[in-house]
Enzyme design. Structure first.
Site, PDB file in Angstrom:
ATOM      1  N   GLY A 221       0.794  -1.219   0.000  1.00 18.86           N
ATOM      2  CA  GLY A 221       0.000   0.000   0.000  1.00 18.86           C
ATOM      3  C   GLY A 221       0.835   1.282   0.000  1.00 18.86           C
ATOM      4  O   GLY A 221       0.349   2.340  -0.378  1.00 18.86           O
ATOM      5  N   SER A 272      -9.204  -2.947   6.724  1.00 22.31           N
ATOM      6  CA  SER A 272      -8.073  -3.758   6.284  1.00 22.31           C
ATOM      7  C   SER A 272      -7.957  -5.032   7.116  1.00 22.31           C
ATOM      8  O   SER A 272      -8.152  -5.005   8.334  1.00 22.31           O
ATOM      9  CB  SER A 272      -6.784  -2.957   6.419  1.00 22.31           C
ATOM     10  OG  SER A 272      -6.870  -1.799   5.623  1.00 22.31           O
ATOM     11  N   ALA A 273      -7.652  -6.130   6.434  1.00 23.70           N
ATOM     12  CA  ALA A 273      -7.480  -7.442   7.070  1.00 23.70           C
ATOM     13  C   ALA A 273      -8.688  -7.856   7.905  1.00 23.70           C
ATOM     14  O   ALA A 273      -8.559  -8.416   8.989  1.00 23.70           O
ATOM     15  CB  ALA A 273      -6.193  -7.482   7.894  1.00 23.70           C
ATOM     16  N   SER A 274      -9.892  -7.566   7.396  1.00 19.57           N
ATOM     17  CA  SER A 274     -11.108  -7.946   8.113  1.00 19.57           C
ATOM     18  C   SER A 274     -12.063  -8.770   7.268  1.00 19.57           C
ATOM     19  O   SER A 274     -13.242  -8.857   7.582  1.00 19.57           O
ATOM     20  CB  SER A 274     -11.821  -6.695   8.628  1.00 19.57           C
ATOM     21  OG  SER A 274     -10.987  -6.002   9.516  1.00 19.57           O
ATOM     22  N   ASN A 399       1.057  -9.731   8.571  1.00 24.13           N
ATOM     23  CA  ASN A 399       0.577  -9.039   7.360  1.00 24.13           C
ATOM     24  C   ASN A 399       1.289  -9.550   6.099  1.00 24.13           C
ATOM     25  O   ASN A 399       1.370  -8.844   5.104  1.00 24.13           O
ATOM     26  CB  ASN A 399       0.765  -7.523   7.502  1.00 24.13           C
ATOM     27  CG  ASN A 399       0.018  -6.741   6.432  1.00 24.13           C
ATOM     28  OD1 ASN A 399      -1.114  -7.091   6.060  1.00 24.13           O
ATOM     29  ND2 ASN A 399       0.644  -5.699   5.891  1.00 24.13           N
ATOM     30  N   ARG A 401       1.655 -11.500   2.615  1.00 27.15           N
ATOM     31  CA  ARG A 401       0.623 -11.448   1.571  1.00 27.15           C
ATOM     32  C   ARG A 401       0.982 -12.291   0.362  1.00 27.15           C
ATOM     33  O   ARG A 401       2.138 -12.633   0.150  1.00 27.15           O
ATOM     34  CB  ARG A 401       0.447  -9.991   1.124  1.00 27.15           C
ATOM     35  CG  ARG A 401       0.021  -9.066   2.279  1.00 27.15           C
ATOM     36  CD  ARG A 401      -1.086  -8.150   1.925  1.00 27.15           C
ATOM     37  NE  ARG A 401      -1.638  -7.500   3.101  1.00 27.15           N
ATOM     38  CZ  ARG A 401      -2.896  -7.080   3.176  1.00 27.15           C
ATOM     39  NH1 ARG A 401      -3.715  -7.243   2.161  1.00 27.15           N
ATOM     40  NH2 ARG A 401      -3.353  -6.493   4.258  1.00 27.15           N
ATOM     41  N   ARG A 527     -16.709 -19.508   4.382  1.00 22.93           N
ATOM     42  CA  ARG A 527     -17.699 -19.870   3.358  1.00 22.93           C
ATOM     43  C   ARG A 527     -19.127 -19.777   3.876  1.00 22.93           C
ATOM     44  O   ARG A 527     -20.069 -19.584   3.110  1.00 22.93           O
ATOM     45  CB  ARG A 527     -17.439 -21.293   2.860  1.00 22.93           C
ATOM     46  CG  ARG A 527     -16.111 -21.402   2.142  1.00 22.93           C
ATOM     47  CD  ARG A 527     -15.712 -22.839   1.938  1.00 22.93           C
ATOM     48  NE  ARG A 527     -16.483 -23.448   0.865  1.00 22.93           N
ATOM     49  CZ  ARG A 527     -16.325 -24.714   0.484  1.00 22.93           C
ATOM     50  NH1 ARG A 527     -15.452 -25.492   1.098  1.00 22.93           N
ATOM     51  NH2 ARG A 527     -17.029 -25.196  -0.503  1.00 22.93           N
ATOM     52  N   GLU A 528     -19.289 -19.944   5.188  1.00 22.46           N
ATOM     53  CA  GLU A 528     -20.640 -19.922   5.759  1.00 22.46           C
ATOM     54  C   GLU A 528     -21.242 -18.511   5.718  1.00 22.46           C
ATOM     55  O   GLU A 528     -22.442 -18.341   5.927  1.00 22.46           O
ATOM     56  CB  GLU A 528     -20.629 -20.442   7.202  1.00 22.46           C
ATOM     57  CG  GLU A 528     -19.888 -21.753   7.414  1.00 22.46           C
ATOM     58  CD  GLU A 528     -20.421 -22.901   6.555  1.00 22.46           C
ATOM     59  OE1 GLU A 528     -21.557 -22.791   6.042  1.00 22.46           O
ATOM     60  OE2 GLU A 528     -19.688 -23.901   6.392  1.00 22.46           O
ATOM     61  N   ASN A 529     -20.403 -17.503   5.439  1.00 19.63           N
ATOM     62  CA  ASN A 529     -20.916 -16.128   5.401  1.00 19.63           C
ATOM     63  C   ASN A 529     -21.913 -15.912   4.263  1.00 19.63           C
ATOM     64  O   ASN A 529     -22.633 -14.912   4.242  1.00 19.63           O
ATOM     65  CB  ASN A 529     -19.761 -15.128   5.300  1.00 19.63           C
ATOM     66  CG  ASN A 529     -18.869 -15.175   6.539  1.00 19.63           C
ATOM     67  OD1 ASN A 529     -19.338 -15.558   7.619  1.00 19.63           O
ATOM     68  ND2 ASN A 529     -17.606 -14.819   6.391  1.00 19.63           N
TER      69      ASN A 529
HETATM   70  P1  GTP Z   1      -7.011  -6.081   3.205  1.00 23.04           P
HETATM   71  O1  GTP Z   1      -6.416  -6.715   2.014  1.00 23.04           O
HETATM   72  O2  GTP Z   1      -5.988  -5.735   4.253  1.00 23.04           O
HETATM   73  O3  GTP Z   1      -7.874  -4.904   2.909  1.00 23.04           O
HETATM   74  O4  GTP Z   1      -7.879  -7.208   3.979  1.00 23.04           O
HETATM   75  P2  GTP Z   1      -9.242  -7.991   3.705  1.00 23.04           P
HETATM   76  O5  GTP Z   1     -10.393  -7.234   4.274  1.00 23.04           O
HETATM   77  O6  GTP Z   1      -9.340  -8.421   2.298  1.00 23.04           O
HETATM   78  O7  GTP Z   1      -9.067  -9.250   4.668  1.00 23.04           O
HETATM   79  P3  GTP Z   1      -8.889 -10.802   4.340  1.00 23.04           P
HETATM   80  O8  GTP Z   1     -10.082 -11.389   3.660  1.00 23.04           O
HETATM   81  O9  GTP Z   1      -7.583 -10.989   3.689  1.00 23.04           O
HETATM   82  O10 GTP Z   1      -8.861 -11.422   5.801  1.00 23.04           O
HETATM   83  C1  GTP Z   1      -7.940 -11.037   6.787  1.00 23.04           C
HETATM   84  C2  GTP Z   1      -7.853 -12.081   7.865  1.00 23.04           C
HETATM   85  O11 GTP Z   1      -9.145 -12.340   8.417  1.00 23.04           O
HETATM   86  C3  GTP Z   1      -7.318 -13.404   7.337  1.00 23.04           C
HETATM   87  O12 GTP Z   1      -6.369 -13.882   8.249  1.00 23.04           O
HETATM   88  C4  GTP Z   1      -8.548 -14.277   7.291  1.00 23.04           C
HETATM   89  O13 GTP Z   1      -8.216 -15.631   7.489  1.00 23.04           O
HETATM   90  C5  GTP Z   1      -9.436 -13.728   8.417  1.00 23.04           C
HETATM   91  N1  GTP Z   1     -10.886 -13.907   8.121  1.00 23.04           N
HETATM   92  C6  GTP Z   1     -11.515 -13.584   6.960  1.00 23.04           C
HETATM   93  N2  GTP Z   1     -12.838 -13.924   6.996  1.00 23.04           N
HETATM   94  C7  GTP Z   1     -13.054 -14.461   8.224  1.00 23.04           C
HETATM   95  C8  GTP Z   1     -14.224 -15.007   8.874  1.00 23.04           C
HETATM   96  O14 GTP Z   1     -15.317 -15.051   8.329  1.00 23.04           O
HETATM   97  N3  GTP Z   1     -14.053 -15.457  10.162  1.00 23.04           N
HETATM   98  C9  GTP Z   1     -12.826 -15.402  10.786  1.00 23.04           C
HETATM   99  N4  GTP Z   1     -12.747 -15.868  12.027  1.00 23.04           N
HETATM  100  N5  GTP Z   1     -11.713 -14.914  10.199  1.00 23.04           N
HETATM  101  C10 GTP Z   1     -11.808 -14.443   8.944  1.00 23.04           C
HETATM  102  C1  SPV Z   2      -4.935  -2.798   3.166  1.00 23.17           C
HETATM  103  O1  SPV Z   2      -4.053  -2.610   4.021  1.00 23.17           O
HETATM  104  O2  SPV Z   2      -6.111  -2.441   3.323  1.00 23.17           O
HETATM  105  C2  SPV Z   2      -4.606  -3.511   1.922  1.00 23.17           C
HETATM  106  C3  SPV Z   2      -3.215  -3.850   1.680  1.00 23.17           C
HETATM  107  O3  SPV Z   2      -5.466  -3.786   1.126  1.00 23.17           O
HETATM  108  S1  SPV Z   2      -2.276  -2.482   1.217  1.00 23.17           S
HETATM  109  O4  SPV Z   2      -2.042  -2.574  -0.223  1.00 23.17           O
HETATM  110  O5  SPV Z   2      -1.028  -2.575   1.916  1.00 23.17           O
HETATM  111  O6  SPV Z   2      -2.948  -1.257   1.532  1.00 23.17           O
HETATM  112 MN    MN Z   3      -7.495  -3.166   1.827  1.00 25.08          MN
END
Ligand code: GTP
Ligand code: SPV
Ligand code: MN
Length: 616
Positions: A221, A272-274, A399, A401, A527-529
């Site tokens: 990023g 991010s990462a959620s 983090n 990737r 997947r259950e989401n």
């Molecule tokens: P950015 O690329 O940073 O914007 O992140 P993102 O929102 O695309 O997040 P991503 O789907 O990569 O998930 C981030 C983390 O959350 C990973 O370690 C996943 O395994 C975990 N995660 C994603 N979905 C779920 C879920 O439904 N339940 C749980 N417990 N963890 C999840």
């Molecule tokens: C985030 O952090 O929300 C991402 C990865 O999607 S980055 O490209 O580092 O911003």
């Molecule tokens: Mn992002």
């Protein structure tokens, strides 16, 4: 100090001639910046250069082989995530200052960055990377073109996977001067004082000049400027300046009911990462797979606008996925594993690497780490076998990737490059919220939907340096990418979506509610989401009624499709209950949060007061 062997203007002209770059504005921009940063060479990049650049990067040790057509790279250990406090939006208008955008004066910032970047590419190659952040022919194409200048070859390889890259995009500009000027200079990573008071890194978007000046990192990023800096921050600004669109940190997916032939599209903001990548790559759970199909459109950015037919449309401006590796495995996200198969060209960054077998590993890839430690290096490049007894720090950076192109994603939609985008049926928000937020609550009113997005509160993650686990508000998941003030941002949302005669439904989702005692996730997630999303679509179509609450409509337990899934009754009832006491407390926090924003539209305050009154 400028290297005495720096390229001359006539060297640059010659390279541009040979590469067929005829746009005079691009030529002037490249020549100007080569004069500032002082590289030894200039090279123009097309996506077709990938194989050669990969070979050069392997030869130079910037990449390591990680299997057939797979690559591993390590970024400097103090440079593994976005740095929010070093990131600045600059313009000439103090009115653009918001609570989160770290606003500064454009001219001052430009001069400061010029000073920092001067001579810093000495001895290096400056790559000229023309790119397009849109499918070709998109109605928003005019906002999508850019030229990244970078002195970092792995950054170029990432750009080729994450954006449409090639000189030809520059020949198609309607206004040849209208492209984003995106300059990336890596800097001397070992001497930038990351995280100290002497920190030299600055990541600046001069939004009203459509110029991005990033200094001091080679991480995603911070360095792939098409993605976050242009695709989100700059586009967020352009969307409002043009009055035409929204640029959001949203995933975008399609759901098909194969029995009825119905098809829906859902866009959604999660910090991010959620969970955005995981949701969009979701394959229908086995028990539902014969009936439903989920199609991937995008996992991190969507641009939204209203079409002539009165519907909201969305498209993914990116060309690839930059996904979190942690916990990606065959049961959580089989699609992600397929997208990084041998031959895919995927690049792994900051995972653990075996220098003998060339395998990669990250926490959660398998239940336990490889038993035979021979050859394994952690994300810092240190031998795992040399670790002291009791050192159980992660092998991979949290983090870390993977980078792969959209075409490698097994459930990528057949029409993912369609320029007209897809009509949006629902806009959902969600984050890591360990209590209070139920599995899903539907919101049918536009102002309440925007209000809900603005009050998205969640735990911060390791995607930003030093913030993991902190509870904070993250409006629409745009807190780190907001280009102007939050009140104006809310008004722009109301205006754009308000134009739609068939607006989408809104919803808030939460996959991350935890048990207060043992901390387990109450909902199995991944997947259950799909199940709560199906409920939302059925609710929108009037097929289920749900249960009205002060904060939206939640599913009656009997309405959720639960075929092939068992969740303990106690957990189920917890994620489908509104804790009124906890919500009342939350309303006080929200009031303080919203009060920070200048020019917040009255409709948003009204929505807040309505919800507060309903909660009693
Ligand atoms: P950015 O690329 O940073 O914007 O992140 P993102 O929102 O695309 O997040 P991503 O789907 O990569 O998930 C981030 C983390 O959350 C990973 O370690 C996943 O395994 C975990 N995660 C994603 N979905 C779920 C879920 O439904 N339940 C749980 N417990 N963890 C999840
Ligand atoms: C985030 O952090 O929300 C991402 C990865 O999607 S980055 O490209 O580092 O911003
Ligand atoms: Mn992002």
């Amino acid at each position: 100090m400028v290297d005495s062997t720096a390229v001359t203007n006539s060297d640059v002209e010659k390279v541009l001639d040979e590469a067929g770059v005829s746009n005079p504005h691009v030529r002037e921009y490249v020549t100007y910046w080569a004069g500032i940063t002082g590289p030894a060479r200039v090279e123009v990049v097309n996506a077709s250069d990938d194989a050669r650049l990969v070979a050069e990067a392997l030869e130079a040790g910037e990449l390591q082989p990680a299997g057939e057509g797979l690559y591993y790279s390590r970024s400097y250990y103090k440079d593994t995530a976005r740095s929010e406090e070093r990131t600045i939006v600059a313009t000439s208008q103090p009115l653009d200052k918001g609570v989160y955008n770290n606003w500064h004066d454009g001219q001052e910032m430009t001069e400061a960055q010029l000073g920092r970047m001067r001579g810093q590419s000495a001895g290096k190659t400056m790559y000229v990377v023309p790119y397009l952040m849109a499918p070709q022919g998109s109605p928003l194409e005019a906002y999508a073109a850019g030229v990244e200048l970078t002195d970092n070859r792995p950054v170029v390889l990432h750009m080729i996977r994450m954006a449409r890259v090639g000189v030809s995009y520059l020949d198609q500009l309607e206004d040849p001067a209208h492209f984003v000027r995106a300059v990336h200079v890596t800097g001397d990573l070992e001497n930038l004082g990351q995280g100290t008071p002497e920190d030299q890194r600055y990541f600046v978007t001069v939004a009203d000049q459509r110029t991005i000046l990033h200094f001091g990192s080679s991480y995603g990023g911070n360095a792939l400027l098409g993605k976050i800096a242009h695709g989100l921050r700059q586009a967020c600004y352009d969307g409002r300046a043009s009055g035409r669109f929204l640029a959001e940190q949203f995933m975008l997916l399609g759901i098909s009911d194969l029995e009825t032939g119905k098809r829906w599209h859902i866009a959604g903001g999660f910090p991010s990462a959620s969970g955005k990548t995981n949701l969009a790559m979701t394959l229908a759970p086995d028990a539902l797979g014969s009936r439903y199909r989920v199609d991937f459109y995008g996992d991190d950015i969507a641009w939204l606008w209203v079409g002539d037919d009165g519907r909201v449309y969305a498209m993914n401006p990116e060309f690839g996925v930059f996904g979190v590796a942690k916990d990606t495995n065959a049961s959580t996200n089989p699609g992600a594993l397929d997208s990084i198969q041998p031959g895919s060209g995927a690049i792994f960054t900051n995972v653990a690497y075996n220098e003998k077998t060339q395998e990669v590993w990250w926490e959660g890839k398998t239940k336990n780490p490889p038993a035979d430690l021979d050859g394994w290096l952690d994300w810092k490049g240190e031998k795992i076998a040399d670790r002291e007894n009791g050192d159980d720090s992660p092998w991979a950076h949290p983090n870390s990737r993977f980078t792969t192109t959209l075409a490698n994603v097994p459930n990528v939609a057949a029409d993912f490059e369609a320029p007209q985008g897809v009509p949006v049926d629902a806009i959902i928000f969600g984050g890591r919220t360990r209590d209070r937020e139920p599995l899903v609550r539907a919101i049918t009113d536009l102002a309440e939907g925007v209000y809900d997005g603005l009050t998205l509160g969640a735990e911060a993650t390791f995607a930003a340096d030093g913030l993991d686990g902190q509870l904070r508000y993250d409006p629409m998941s745009m807190r780190p990418f907001m280009a102007y003030g939050e009140g104006d941002y809310a008004a722009h949302w109301l205006e754009v979506i308000g134009k739609a005669s068939q607006p989408p439904i809104f919803a808030h989702v939460n996959w991350f509610q935890r048990d207060a005692q043992d901390g387990h996730f109450l909902w199995p997630g991944y997947r259950e989401n799909l199940r709560p999303l199906l409920w939302l679509m059925q609710f929108k179509e009037g097929e289920v009624e749900g249960v009205k609450t002060p904060v939206g409509v939640i599913p009656a337990e009997s309405e959720l499709v639960m075929d092939g899934l068992e969740v303990p009754a106690e957990d189920m009832s917890r994620i489908l209950t509104i804790d009124t006491e906890r919500w009342r407390q939350e309303m006080g926090f929200r009031e303080e949060h919203l009060a920070q924003f200048d020019r917040l539209p009255e409709e948003i305050w009204e929505a807040h007061r309505r919800v507060a009154a309903d909660l009693g």
